[in-house]
Design a protein around this motif. Structure first.
Motif, PDB file in Angstrom:
ATOM      1  N   CYS A 194     -55.678 -22.487  55.675  1.00 17.05           N
ATOM      2  CA  CYS A 194     -54.216 -22.477  55.703  1.00 17.05           C
ATOM      3  C   CYS A 194     -53.790 -21.037  55.932  1.00 17.05           C
ATOM      4  O   CYS A 194     -53.945 -20.190  55.044  1.00 17.05           O
ATOM      5  CB  CYS A 194     -53.633 -23.026  54.404  1.00 17.05           C
ATOM      6  SG  CYS A 194     -51.828 -23.174  54.429  1.00 17.05           S
ATOM      7  N   GLY A 195     -53.300 -20.747  57.117  1.00 19.95           N
ATOM      8  CA  GLY A 195     -52.974 -19.378  57.460  1.00 19.95           C
ATOM      9  C   GLY A 195     -54.227 -18.522  57.463  1.00 19.95           C
ATOM     10  O   GLY A 195     -55.231 -18.874  58.076  1.00 19.95           O
ATOM     11  N   SER A 196     -54.202 -17.411  56.732  1.00 16.87           N
ATOM     12  CA  SER A 196     -55.352 -16.512  56.677  1.00 16.87           C
ATOM     13  C   SER A 196     -56.280 -16.826  55.509  1.00 16.87           C
ATOM     14  O   SER A 196     -57.296 -16.154  55.324  1.00 16.87           O
ATOM     15  CB  SER A 196     -54.870 -15.062  56.556  1.00 16.87           C
ATOM     16  OG  SER A 196     -54.125 -14.883  55.358  1.00 16.87           O
ATOM     17  N   VAL A 197     -55.954 -17.848  54.722  1.00 17.82           N
ATOM     18  CA  VAL A 197     -56.755 -18.207  53.553  1.00 17.82           C
ATOM     19  C   VAL A 197     -57.618 -19.418  53.891  1.00 17.82           C
ATOM     20  O   VAL A 197     -57.139 -20.387  54.488  1.00 17.82           O
ATOM     21  CB  VAL A 197     -55.859 -18.523  52.335  1.00 17.82           C
ATOM     22  CG1 VAL A 197     -56.704 -18.846  51.113  1.00 17.82           C
ATOM     23  CG2 VAL A 197     -54.931 -17.356  52.044  1.00 17.82           C
ATOM     24  N   SER A 198     -58.896 -19.376  53.512  1.00 18.29           N
ATOM     25  CA  SER A 198     -59.796 -20.482  53.835  1.00 18.29           C
ATOM     26  C   SER A 198     -60.718 -20.798  52.672  1.00 18.29           C
ATOM     27  O   SER A 198     -60.924 -19.975  51.775  1.00 18.29           O
ATOM     28  CB  SER A 198     -60.625 -20.166  55.085  1.00 18.29           C
ATOM     29  OG  SER A 198     -61.454 -19.043  54.863  1.00 18.29           O
ATOM     30  N   GLN A 199     -61.258 -21.987  52.708  1.00 15.81           N
ATOM     31  CA  GLN A 199     -62.208 -22.461  51.708  1.00 15.81           C
ATOM     32  C   GLN A 199     -63.325 -23.181  52.454  1.00 15.81           C
ATOM     33  O   GLN A 199     -63.058 -24.022  53.322  1.00 15.81           O
ATOM     34  CB  GLN A 199     -61.528 -23.417  50.736  1.00 15.81           C
ATOM     35  CG  GLN A 199     -62.473 -24.229  49.858  1.00 15.81           C
ATOM     36  CD  GLN A 199     -63.083 -23.384  48.750  1.00 15.81           C
ATOM     37  OE1 GLN A 199     -62.397 -22.619  48.092  1.00 15.81           O
ATOM     38  NE2 GLN A 199     -64.369 -23.527  48.542  1.00 15.81           N
ATOM     39  N   VAL A 200     -64.575 -22.844  52.148  1.00 16.95           N
ATOM     40  CA  VAL A 200     -65.712 -23.513  52.772  1.00 16.95           C
ATOM     41  C   VAL A 200     -66.283 -24.523  51.790  1.00 16.95           C
ATOM     42  O   VAL A 200     -66.587 -24.191  50.646  1.00 16.95           O
ATOM     43  CB  VAL A 200     -66.800 -22.504  53.180  1.00 16.95           C
ATOM     44  CG1 VAL A 200     -68.021 -23.234  53.740  1.00 16.95           C
ATOM     45  CG2 VAL A 200     -66.251 -21.523  54.216  1.00 16.95           C
ATOM     46  N   MET A 201     -66.409 -25.769  52.234  1.00 14.41           N
ATOM     47  CA  MET A 201     -66.939 -26.839  51.389  1.00 14.41           C
ATOM     48  C   MET A 201     -68.266 -27.328  51.954  1.00 14.41           C
ATOM     49  O   MET A 201     -68.298 -28.012  52.975  1.00 14.41           O
ATOM     50  CB  MET A 201     -65.955 -28.008  51.307  1.00 14.41           C
ATOM     51  CG  MET A 201     -66.368 -29.069  50.286  1.00 14.41           C
ATOM     52  SD  MET A 201     -65.252 -30.504  50.254  1.00 14.41           S
ATOM     53  CE  MET A 201     -65.979 -31.503  51.566  1.00 14.41           C
ATOM     54  N   PRO A 202     -69.397 -26.970  51.333  1.00 16.06           N
ATOM     55  CA  PRO A 202     -70.691 -27.483  51.783  1.00 16.06           C
ATOM     56  C   PRO A 202     -70.994 -28.827  51.118  1.00 16.06           C
ATOM     57  O   PRO A 202     -70.773 -28.995  49.915  1.00 16.06           O
ATOM     58  CB  PRO A 202     -71.676 -26.403  51.329  1.00 16.06           C
ATOM     59  CG  PRO A 202     -70.990 -25.703  50.196  1.00 16.06           C
ATOM     60  CD  PRO A 202     -69.528 -25.966  50.271  1.00 16.06           C
ATOM     61  N   VAL A 203     -71.480 -29.780  51.897  1.00 20.18           N
ATOM     62  CA  VAL A 203     -71.796 -31.113  51.383  1.00 20.18           C
ATOM     63  C   VAL A 203     -73.226 -31.455  51.752  1.00 20.18           C
ATOM     64  O   VAL A 203     -73.573 -31.512  52.941  1.00 20.18           O
ATOM     65  CB  VAL A 203     -70.852 -32.189  51.976  1.00 20.18           C
ATOM     66  CG1 VAL A 203     -71.176 -33.563  51.406  1.00 20.18           C
ATOM     67  CG2 VAL A 203     -69.398 -31.837  51.729  1.00 20.18           C
TER      68      VAL A 203
END
Length: 247
Positions: A194-203
Motif C-alpha cells: 500500500c503506497g511505499s509500505v509493504s508486507q511479505v507473506m511466505p506460505v
C-alpha cells in the motif's frame, strides 16, 4: 482475465451476506508454528510475534526457543514499521499506523491471500512456478473500521526478484528449506503493498498429492469480493475423490 463458467463459487459462503465476526470466529487458515511445525487447530490457537506481526507460534515456549534465530529479521521488520510511522508523521500522511494496519490485514486474510497466490501462480498445474514468481497485491487505503481499511487496487504476478531486502530473502529461503525437508514444494510468496509500505507473506506449500483446492481463474474477483466486503470468513472449496469439502 478468463470468463470461464464455474458450476459452483470459489468459496462455500461466497453468496452469503457480509457480516461482522468476533475474533474467535475469524477464519485464519492453516498455519504452521515457526518453531516446531505444529499445525494450527480450532483448539490450539496460534500467537503472532508482537515485534514483526509475521511469524506465528503454537505456544510461548516455542516463541522463546525460536527467538535467537528470529531476532535479526524481527528487529529488522520492526524497524521498518517504525520508519514508516516516522515518515508518515513527517509528511503529514493521513495515518501513521499504516504499516501496523497492513500487517493486521495480512494476518486476518492469511487463508484468502494464500489461496489467491496459489491460484495466481497456477501451482496445481505448474508447481515449479513457486520458485520464480510471486503474487503482488496492491491495496488502496480507505480508513474506516478494522475490516474495511483497505480495498484491492490491482494484482500482478511478478518475478521473485521483486523482493530486494536481503534479510527478507534469507527468511524466505529458510522457510523453503524447511518446507522441502518436510516434503513440500516450496514457499509461495505474496507481497501486500500500500503506497511505499509493504508486507511479505511466505506460505509453505504442501506436496501436489495433498493439494486439493480446485483450480480457479476467477481468483482476483474472489479476492476483491471478500476484501472489499470486509469479510474474514473465506472458506475455499476442494473437490476430492471422497467428495467436496470446504476450508
Amino acid at each position: 482475465m478468463s470468463t470461464a463458467y464455474y458450476s459452483q463459487p470459489a468459496a462455500a459462503n461466497y453468496h452469503t451476506a457480509p457480516s461482522s465476526h468476533s475474533h474467535s470466529q475469524r477464519q485464519r487458515g492453516y498455519r504452521i508454528c515457526d518453531q516446531c511445525g505444529t499445525a494450527e487447530t480450532p483448539v490450539v490457537r496460534f500467537r503472532l510475534c508482537g515485534g514483526c506481526m509475521t511469524t506465528q507460534y503454537c505456544s510461548q515456549d516455542c516463541q522463546k526457543v525460536h527467538w535467537p534465530s528470529h531476532k535479526q529479521i524481527c528487529q529488522h521488520t520492526a524497524s521498518q514499521v517504525n520508519a514508516a510511522k516516522l515518515s508518515a508523521a513527517s509528511s503529514g500522511y493521513a495515518d501513521e499506523n499504516l504499516a501496523k494496519y497492513l500487517r493486521k490485514f495480512t494476518s486476518t486474510h492469511t487463508a484468502l491471500l494464500g489461496w489467491a497466490g496459489f491460484q495466481a501462480l497456477q501451482l496445481k498445474r505448474v508447481p515449479a512456478n513457486v520458485r520464480q514468481s510471486a503474487l503482488l497485491v496492491e491495496l488502496s487505503y480507505q480508513g474506516g473500521d478494522s475490516h474495511r481499511r483497505f480495498s484491492i487496487a490491482s494484482t500482478h504476478v511478478v518475478p521473485r526478484t521483486y523482493i530486494r531486502d536481503p534479510l527478507v530473502i534469507d527468511e524466505i529461503r529458510h522457510r523453503e528449506d524447511r518446507c522441502r525437508h518436510n516434503g513440500g514444494i516450496g514457499t509461495l510468496v505474496v507481497i501486500i503493498q500500500c503506497g511505499s509500505v509493504s508486507q511479505v507473506m511466505p506460505v509453505e506449500v504442501d506436496p501436489p498429492s495433498k493439494i486439493t483446492w480446485d483450480t480457479r481463474e476467477d481468483w482476483a474477483t474472489v479476492l476483491s469480493h471478500f476484501v472489499d466486503s470486509g469479510r474474514t470468513d473465506f472458506k475455499p472449496i476442494s473437490t476430492t475423490s471422497r467428495g467436496v469439502y470446504y476450508g
